[in-house]
Write an enzyme that holds these catalytic residues in place. Structure first.
Site, PDB file in Angstrom:
ATOM      1  N   CYS A  24      -9.640   5.757   3.198  1.00  0.00           N
ATOM      2  CA  CYS A  24      -8.687   6.338   2.249  1.00  0.00           C
ATOM      3  C   CYS A  24      -9.304   7.380   1.324  1.00  0.00           C
ATOM      4  O   CYS A  24      -8.644   8.353   0.966  1.00  0.00           O
ATOM      5  CB  CYS A  24      -8.015   5.231   1.439  1.00  0.00           C
ATOM      6  SG  CYS A  24      -9.133   4.256   0.397  1.00  0.00           S
ATOM      7  N   SER A  49       0.819  -1.216   0.000  1.00  0.00           N
ATOM      8  CA  SER A  49       0.000   0.000   0.000  1.00  0.00           C
ATOM      9  C   SER A  49       0.847   1.259   0.000  1.00  0.00           C
ATOM     10  O   SER A  49       0.334   2.354  -0.198  1.00  0.00           O
ATOM     11  CB  SER A  49      -0.896   0.012   1.236  1.00  0.00           C
ATOM     12  OG  SER A  49      -0.114   0.158   2.409  1.00  0.00           O
ATOM     13  N   CYS A  64     -13.272  -3.550   0.750  1.00  0.00           N
ATOM     14  CA  CYS A  64     -12.056  -3.437  -0.057  1.00  0.00           C
ATOM     15  C   CYS A  64     -11.222  -4.711   0.062  1.00  0.00           C
ATOM     16  O   CYS A  64     -10.729  -5.241  -0.934  1.00  0.00           O
ATOM     17  CB  CYS A  64     -11.248  -2.223   0.386  1.00  0.00           C
ATOM     18  SG  CYS A  64      -9.745  -1.957  -0.573  1.00  0.00           S
TER      19      CYS A  64
END
Length: 379
Positions: free
Chosen positions: A218, A29, A121
């Site tokens: 996010c 990430s 996600c």
């Protein structure tokens, strides 16, 4: 020391191959956790391939600096790969992420629920699509930077809480399937603290060693859910009434999406004899229903989309611990199958059980995660 003390095969990932012959795709990430996982495995001699998913356009109003999977974070992941000498790829998953995660988040919020997009996600992008990419790359397994443990039990791979309770991410990974667990690895789950992770990052000389953790969702700037939903669904913030349990109008609001179950502040209905809390959101009637604190308490919870990780089929009644919010401690409950999913009966009432949140099951003793489901309603 092996990355996972619960395996005893030839290599530290529990595979009967030498590390050099074991290809591992690491989901990167751009943060310190996944970077340390990649560096640890590379140092051990594994054939590491780093993959980062670009999940949204960092230049758009939805994005913010410091969030994962966009802009600077992709650059940081690439720098770590260069530092440790393994290949790194960036895949554009913006459309998939929007369709699989962001759209449902907006629609759920507009329906009066309190969604958890991080779980979706993991379920629909990272552990489905990215895992498929790893298989296409002929990887033997995929590793992530999540704080959770994979152990091998008598019936196969099991999911367990992280060694550090403060970092445990089991709430966000309850929908991981047994088939996915066979392929996934979580090297950080056994570490005692985040400080150990940062110490490893410093030892490897990683450029992200001091990078702050991401905090909010996010794609939600500064935790402002309403602003994001208004951008995604123009005209969604329709005003309506704030009512009590009998339906008496106490005030007005400027959009159901601006409220959450359990909220007390910002209601704009002062001067009453007792403090009132949001106890229910009725999106169809555009009503925010408020009541005394005791109305927040629930004993029975209906669940949908059950993912069962216990041994055998999900049937009969189970004594379990359940967690109804990511910030709550697990509490004793009875779990049983029901039409459309499952029903949970809490031994002691819990406040603020909200539709759209997850309810995660744990074994009464030990650290095993038994699965979970999505809260449909609470009584």
């Amino acid at each position: 020391m092996p990355l996972d003390p619960y395996v005893s095969d030839l290599n530290s990932l529990g595979l009967s191959k030498a590390p050099a012959d074991t290809r591992v795709v690491v989901a990167m990430s751009g943060g310190v956790d996944s970077s340390v996982v990649a560096a640890m495995l590379a140092e051990e001699g594994y054939d590491v391939v780093g993959v980062t998913l670009q999940l949204y356009d960092h230049g758009a109003a939805l994005a913010r600096k410091g969030a994962c999977c966009a802009g600077r974070d992709i650059h940081d992941a690439r720098r770590v790969a260069e530092r440790m000498g393994f290949p790194h790829y960036v895949l554009d998953y913006e459309n998939v992420f929007r369709e699989s995660v962001i759209d449902e988040f907006a629609d759920s919020y507009l329906a009066g629920a309190t969604p958890v997009p991080c779980i979706r996600c993991n379920e629909r992008v990272k552990f489905r699509d990215l895992l498929g990419v790893a298989r296409e790359l002929d990887a033997d397994c995929m590793a992530t930077g999540h704080y959770i443990r994979r152990m091998v039990g008598p019936m196969g791979a099991e999911l367990h809480r992280a060694a550090d309770p403060a970092r445990d991410q089991s709430y966000f990974l309850f929908s991981t399937t047994p088939e996915q667990l066979d392929y996934l690895r979580f090297p950080l789950g056994g570490l005692g603290s985040k400080a150990e992770t940062r110490a490893l990052a410093a030892r490897f000389g990683l450029p992200v060693a001091d990078k702050p953790d991401s905090q909010d969702i996010c794609f939600v700037p500064n935790g402002n859910y309403a602003a994001v939903i208004e951008k995604l669904r123009p005209g969604a913030a329709e005003p309506g009434d704030i009512v009590d349990r009998e339906g008496h109008v106490l005030g007005r609001h400027d959009g159901v999406l601006r409220y959450t179950v359990g909220q007390r502040r910002g209601l704009g209905i002062g001067g009453l004899d007792e403090p009132l809390f949001v106890v229910r959101l009725d999106a169809d009637k555009r009503q925010v229903v408020v009541g005394p604190r005791e109305m927040l308490k629930s004993r029975t919870i209906a669940l949908r989309e059950i993912n069962w990780l216990g041994d055998g089929a999900f049937e009969g009644e189970h004594e379990v611990l359940v967690r109804v919010r990511s910030t709550r401690q697990p509490v004793p409950a009875l779990l049983r199958p029901a039409e459309g999913g499952a029903e949970v009966t809490l031994l002691s009432a819990e406040e603020g059980v909200a539709p759209g949140q997850a309810c995660v099951f744990y074994a009464p003793e030990g650290t095993r995660v038994l699965g979970g489901g999505w809260i449909a309603r609470a009584a």
